[in-house]
Design an enzyme around this catalytic site. Structure first.
Site, mmCIF file in Angstrom:
data_model
loop_
_atom_site.group_PDB
_atom_site.id
_atom_site.type_symbol
_atom_site.label_atom_id
_atom_site.label_comp_id
_atom_site.label_asym_id
_atom_site.label_seq_id
_atom_site.Cartn_x
_atom_site.Cartn_y
_atom_site.Cartn_z
ATOM 1 C CG ASN A 86 0.747 3.806 4.371
ATOM 2 O OD1 ASN A 86 0.204 3.569 4.922
ATOM 3 N ND2 ASN A 86 2.172 2.929 3.912
ATOM 4 C CB THR B 283 -1.268 0.032 1.634
ATOM 5 O OG1 THR B 283 -0.105 -0.069 2.378
ATOM 6 C CG2 THR B 283 -1.899 -1.658 0.794
ATOM 7 C CD GLU C 176 -2.439 1.497 6.193
ATOM 8 O OE1 GLU C 176 -1.877 0.994 6.114
ATOM 9 O OE2 GLU C 176 -3.537 0.929 6.198
#
Length: 306
Positions: free
Chosen positions: A207, A205, A252
């Site tokens: 962030n 992911t 995320e």
């Protein structure tokens, strides 16, 4: 588009203008902006928007209103609407004490050379909100400008407003918010390094660190990630990662079929549809299985959504 921050700086061109906060530049705002542009073309004027930062209610009532977007993004959207000038004044207690008559004579007429002012219904301004359409029309005769009042825009039978959009986002209704805005609500920020838990379970992911004040309700969303002039399908979680016991709000985004290094790059996330609440899974394996189902659902949604 030229942006004027100094209330003492004049505009050389006569203008067709409007006044407002224009947070989000939604379909109601665009109705007014369209009238401003059309009047400018018709009368040989420049188009002008008068706006304030911070939001007047934050200064006057100390109310923490989460704006839909930072002022720089509001200005970018106004430029996209084809506006020639934006007078973006810092709203202070001193400005709030200016009478409506003085604001008209000194700012609207004296500095911004307004020849046609277009306002929304129930518009008011000046000290104690004493300025209104009636006063504008009365003083317009003395200062040689016209005033037109534009009715609200309706979507789904409801009046469009920035407040209504904030409420929709707080409720997680990204689809309806998009209809009110005329585009998918988005936030933007810098990609920062996280704990890399997503990478460890097969779903890396990005962030996002953002200064956007208004975040949609926590949960999982079908999204589109915009980076390096590319728009990519993605899934985004806004929340606290209860499976891992986190106490910090995180944004995320897992971008499908994407493995480039984007740390420290600017990323925009467009929210298409909320698919579920954030929830705690009993194990990492259960979390992975849940994410797999979420991803398939999001892919189906995005496949059928512009």
């Amino acid at each position: 588009m030229k942006v004027i921050f100094d209330p003492e700086e004049p505009i050389e061109n006569a203008t067709s203008a409007t006044i407002g906060n224009f947070d989000g530049v939604h379909v109601g705002h665009k109705k007014i902006l369209s009238a401003v542009r059309e009047t400018a073309v018709e009368k040989g004027l420049s188009s002008c928007v008068i706006t304030f930062h911070p939001h007047p209610q934050k200064v006057l009532r100390n109310i923490d209103i989460p704006l839909l977007m930072p002022i720089r993004e509001r200005l970018r959207l106004l430029e996209r609407e084809g506006i020639d000038f934006v007078a973006c004044y810092t709203f202070t207690q001193d400005i709030s004490k200016i009478t409506a008559k003085d604001f008209i004579s000194e700012i609207l007429v004296g500095k911004l050379r307004v020849r046609h002012l277009i306002i929304g219904q129930d518009f008011s301004f000046g000290r104690k909100r004493e300025g209104n359409a009636e006063l504008l029309r009365t003083l317009g005769k003395a200062y040689d400008f016209e005033t037109s009042v534009i009715g609200p825009a309706y979507v789904d039978g409801e009046i469009v407003s920035s407040t209504a959009i904030r409420n929709l986002l707080k409720a997680g209704d990204a689809k309806k918010a998009a209809r009110f805005l005329g585009y998918n609500y988005y936030i933007e920020g810098e990609v920062t390094e996280g704990e890399k838990r997503g990478r460890q379970i097969g779903y890396p992911t990005a962030n996002l660190d953002t200064d956007w004040e208004m975040l949609p309700k926590t949960g999982v969303y079908a999204t589109r990630a915009c980076i390096d002039d590319r728009k990519l399908d993605s899934i985004t979680n806004i929340g606290y990662r209860p499976t891992f016991g986190s106490s910090r709000l995180l944004i995320e985004t897992h971008i499908f079929d994407f493995n480039s290094d984007i740390y420290r790059k600017r990323l925009r996330i467009e929210f298409v549809e909320r698919i579920r609440d954030e929830k705690r899974f009993e194990s990492v394996d259960a979390l992975v299985a849940g994410i797999r189902l979420d991803v398939e659902k999001v892919k189906d949604i995005l496949k059928n959504t512009k």
